[in-house]
Write a protein that holds these residues in place. Structure first.
Motif, PDB file in Angstrom:
ATOM      1  N   ILE A  72       0.830  -1.206   0.000  1.00 32.48           N
ATOM      2  CA  ILE A  72       0.000   0.000   0.000  1.00 32.48           C
ATOM      3  C   ILE A  72       0.864   1.254   0.000  1.00 32.48           C
ATOM      4  CG2 ILE A  72      -1.623   1.336   1.416  1.00 32.48           C
ATOM      5  CD1 ILE A  72      -2.933  -1.351   2.170  1.00 32.48           C
ATOM      6  N   VAL A  83      -6.729   3.281  -2.090  1.00 34.90           N
ATOM      7  CA  VAL A  83      -6.718   1.841  -2.335  1.00 34.90           C
ATOM      8  C   VAL A  83      -8.034   1.208  -1.917  1.00 34.90           C
ATOM      9  CG1 VAL A  83      -4.228   1.477  -2.221  1.00 34.90           C
ATOM     10  CG2 VAL A  83      -5.547   1.521  -0.097  1.00 34.90           C
ATOM     11  N   CYS A 137      -9.036   5.195   1.907  1.00 33.52           N
ATOM     12  CA  CYS A 137      -8.973   3.837   2.424  1.00 33.52           C
ATOM     13  C   CYS A 137     -10.363   3.222   2.284  1.00 33.52           C
ATOM     14  CB  CYS A 137      -8.520   3.841   3.884  1.00 33.52           C
ATOM     15  SG  CYS A 137      -8.467   2.197   4.637  1.00 33.52           S
TER      16      CYS A 137
END
Length: 247
Positions: A72, A83, A137
């Motif tokens: 990540i 992501v 996120c």
């Protein structure tokens, strides 16, 4: 997640080809999701696709197969806007995902100010940390367990949105993605996300199905992908030109 609310539409990028991103951008997709879960795309290829999408004004996201912090971090330093993390089933996993995306004191992401995200060291520390603080996120809810925990996952500080994986929910419970059982679990996830004040997205293959999901209240959608669009166009072309009866 404001940038992805209000019916924003993106598509998966599975081919290691800059043309896929260019076509998606020229077509008018709001964002692309570089797929590192179900496509053989390495970090270097993802870096190039992310860079091109950003240059063309299309928001670049990456789907990762798990919450591995090193993966990540490299993608965010490459300039990804956020992501999608596959198979987040528990609150603990959601906290781990947030930790991988956020800098201290909210997470454990390491500083990489000499990366593309830091303009190769030209951005000030405050600018680098400030811009990176907006990284998205997005846990993917893909099992009955995850649906049961969706409200708690959505409430984790640092989670920006939820993303429903109907196909994997169907596999988990032994029903087709379009079944009433799966549709009900997806609706529960959507309600849990909205109750927590975060957007909820989903994926589908066709514009018609996307319209239905938008009517149900989903905030952003990933519709189709580059490989399937190419395959469908190829098959349609051959079928239109081949005489009837030929195989």
């Amino acid at each position: 997640m404001t940038a992805f609310s209000g019916g924003r539409v993106g598509t998966w990028v599975k081919l290691p080809a800059l043309e896929s991103v260019q076509i998606a951008a020229h077509a008018g997709f709001d964002f692309v999701v570089v797929d590192q879960e179900h496509a053989p795309l390495d970090v270097r290829t993802a870096y190039e696709l992310i860079t091109l999408a950003a240059a063309l004004g299309t928001t670049p996201l990456v789907r990762v197969p798990d919450g591995t912090p090193s993966r990540i971090q490299r993608l965010l330093d490459a300039g990804a806007a956020g992501v999608l993390i596959a198979h987040v089933d528990t609150v603990d996993q959601a906290h781990q995902a947030v930790s991988a995306v956020r800098f201290p004191p909210h997470g454990r992401r390491g500083a990489g100010g000499t990366s593309r995200a830091g303009r190769w060291g030209l951005a000030s520390r405050d600018d680098y940390l400030g811009s990176a603080a907006g990284a998205l996120c997005i846990p993917q809810i893909e099992s009955r367990q995850a649906v049961d925990n969706a409200a708690a996952i959505a409430a984790v500080e640092g989670v920006d949105a939820l993303f429903v994986g109907a196909a994997d929910i169907g596999l988990d419970i032994g029903h087709a993605p379009g079944s009433a059982e799966v549709t009900g679990l997806c609706a529960r996830t959507l309600a849990a996300a909205h109750a927590a004040g975060v957007p909820c997205g989903a994926a589908t293959a066709t514009p018609g199905a996307a319209e239905v999901l938008l009517e149900q209240g989903f905030d952003f959608l990933v519709v189709g992908n580059d490989t399937s669009m190419l395959a469908e166009a190829a098959v349609a072309t051959v079928r239109a030109l081949r005489p009837r009866g030929d195989s």
